[in-house]
Design an enzyme around this catalytic site. Structure first.
Site, mmCIF file in Angstrom:
data_model
loop_
_atom_site.group_PDB
_atom_site.id
_atom_site.type_symbol
_atom_site.label_atom_id
_atom_site.label_comp_id
_atom_site.label_asym_id
_atom_site.label_seq_id
_atom_site.Cartn_x
_atom_site.Cartn_y
_atom_site.Cartn_z
ATOM 1 N N ASN A 108 -57.899 -28.459 9.545
ATOM 2 C CA ASN A 108 -59.008 -28.838 9.391
ATOM 3 C C ASN A 108 -59.773 -28.162 10.251
ATOM 4 O OD1 ASN A 108 -61.923 -29.066 8.596
ATOM 5 N ND2 ASN A 108 -61.279 -31.159 8.076
ATOM 6 N N TRP A 109 -60.182 -26.968 9.954
ATOM 7 C CA TRP A 109 -60.939 -26.264 11.578
ATOM 8 C C TRP A 109 -62.098 -26.925 11.679
ATOM 9 C CZ3 TRP A 109 -59.360 -20.350 11.677
ATOM 10 C CH2 TRP A 109 -58.144 -20.870 11.496
ATOM 11 N N GLU A 133 -67.214 -37.189 7.240
ATOM 12 C CA GLU A 133 -68.026 -36.192 7.859
ATOM 13 C C GLU A 133 -69.117 -35.898 6.592
ATOM 14 O OE1 GLU A 133 -65.958 -33.281 10.548
ATOM 15 O OE2 GLU A 133 -65.453 -34.868 11.324
ATOM 16 N N GLU A 137 -57.931 -40.899 6.095
ATOM 17 C CA GLU A 137 -58.497 -41.242 7.338
ATOM 18 C C GLU A 137 -59.513 -42.165 7.597
ATOM 19 O OE1 GLU A 137 -58.194 -36.000 7.928
ATOM 20 O OE2 GLU A 137 -59.981 -36.721 7.555
ATOM 21 N N GLY A 152 -61.352 -37.885 15.591
ATOM 22 C CA GLY A 152 -61.772 -37.226 16.823
ATOM 23 C C GLY A 152 -61.784 -38.298 18.195
ATOM 24 N N SER A 177 -56.774 -37.992 14.639
ATOM 25 C CA SER A 177 -56.503 -36.917 16.093
ATOM 26 C C SER A 177 -54.438 -37.768 15.578
ATOM 27 C CB SER A 177 -56.234 -38.911 17.275
ATOM 28 O OG SER A 177 -58.183 -39.224 16.757
ATOM 29 N N GLY A 223 -57.298 -31.823 12.781
ATOM 30 C CA GLY A 223 -58.806 -31.476 13.190
ATOM 31 C C GLY A 223 -58.620 -30.780 14.681
ATOM 32 N N GLY A 224 -58.818 -31.251 15.797
ATOM 33 C CA GLY A 224 -58.666 -31.392 16.480
ATOM 34 C C GLY A 224 -57.553 -30.364 17.051
HETATM 35 P P1 13P Z 1 -59.410 -35.320 14.375
HETATM 36 O O1 13P Z 1 -57.507 -34.974 14.475
HETATM 37 O O2 13P Z 1 -59.597 -33.925 15.465
HETATM 38 O O3 13P Z 1 -59.309 -36.235 14.760
HETATM 39 O O4 13P Z 1 -60.044 -35.166 12.990
HETATM 40 C C1 13P Z 1 -59.133 -35.145 12.172
HETATM 41 C C2 13P Z 1 -59.810 -35.033 10.667
HETATM 42 O O5 13P Z 1 -61.303 -35.241 10.145
HETATM 43 C C3 13P Z 1 -59.047 -34.239 10.042
HETATM 44 O O6 13P Z 1 -59.649 -33.649 8.359
#
Ligand code: 13P
Length: 255
Positions: free
Chosen positions: A10-11, A98, A168, A174, A214, A235-236
């Site tokens: 997920n960018w 989010e 999640e 994040g 994460s 994510g990251g």
């Molecule tokens: P992170 O991997 O940055 O914690 O984000 C997870 C996420 O929200 C993927 O949709």
């Protein structure tokens, strides 16, 4: 037997079109040897069509991060499932925390979006998860259960076979804080049990449940080795081809 592992990136709101094409190309090159793991990348709307050109006939799938449930009309700034599909995408993330937190999404809007996505041939990746307060109040399973019942209201068993659930925990997104493999497995196991109750054992057994929050190369193996963790929504760590492809290679070895 382990279910197929599905790793999605997920960018979020990152990458201009030229940056997106560059990243997609690097991911394509670094994952050419992958045969078992399903790879999905979800760039922002603006980069969907150009990224689709880059991934070409590789095995990488394309997904959007959101969509609106109406077909068309006076909804300034919104994008329909049909528009997403026309870019070449075949997945769409729905109900990310989010979006629930900043854009007012509810279980009801998530449900409408899932139905519209399926009608247009898009496979939904439906996100659920509890906040830190909810975990501390020990209502994680209640919260996730409510999100799932709301999201899949009116969804048939046949439709369910096209859906991925991503667990999640909001406190792990994040933040660098990951749920321990045991904490994640517990919730994944309960989600599968609930799906068996709402549908049947076969639907539950086949369901792909990803973990997100994460995920990085250092923790991917211990998470993905859990019985009910069938993939990751990253994510990251998906914003760099090296770390994303490392996670994919870890998944590949586990199958
Ligand atoms: P992170 O991997 O940055 O914690 O984000 C997870 C996420 O929200 C993927 O949709």
């Amino acid at each position: 037997m382990k279910r197929q592992i599905v790793i999605a990136g997920n960018w979020k709101m990152h990458k201009t079109n030229s940056e997106a094409m560059q990243l997609a190309n690097q991911i394509r090159i670094k994952t050419m040897d992958i045969t078992k793991t399903r790879i999905i990348i979800c760039p922002p709307f603006t980069a969907l069509a150009p990224v689709f050109e880059i991934i070409g006939d590789s095995k990488i799938h394309l997904g959007a991060q959101n969509m609106f449930w109406e077909k068309e009309g006076a909804y300034t700034g919104e994008i329909s499932a049909g528009m997403v599909k026309s870019t070449g995408a075949d997945y769409v993330i729905i109900g990310h925390s989010e979006r629930r937190q900043y854009f007012g999404e509810t279980d009801e809007t998530v449900n409408k979006k899932i139905k519209a996505a399926l009608e247009n041939g898009l496979k939904p990746i439906v996100c659920v998860g509890e906040t830190l307060d909810e975990r501390e109040a020990q209502i994680t399973l209640k919260v996730v259960g409510k999100q799932i019942r709301g999201a899949f209201d009116g969804i048939s068993a046949e439709q369910m076979s096209k859906i991925i659930i991503a667990y999640e925990p909001v406190w792990a997104i994040g933040t660098g804080k990951t749920a321990t493999p045991e904490q994640a497995q517990e919730v994944h196991g309960e989600i599968r049990k609930l799906i068996a109750e709402l549908y049947d054992a076969q639907v539950a057994e086949k369901l792909i449940i990803q973990y997100g929050g994460s995920v990085k190369p250092a923790n991917a193996e211990s998470l993905l080795s859990q019985q009910d963790i069938d993939g990751a929504l990253v994510g990251g760590a998906c914003l760099k081809a090296d770390s994303f492809s490392e996670i994919i290679h870890i998944a590949e070895k586990l199958q």
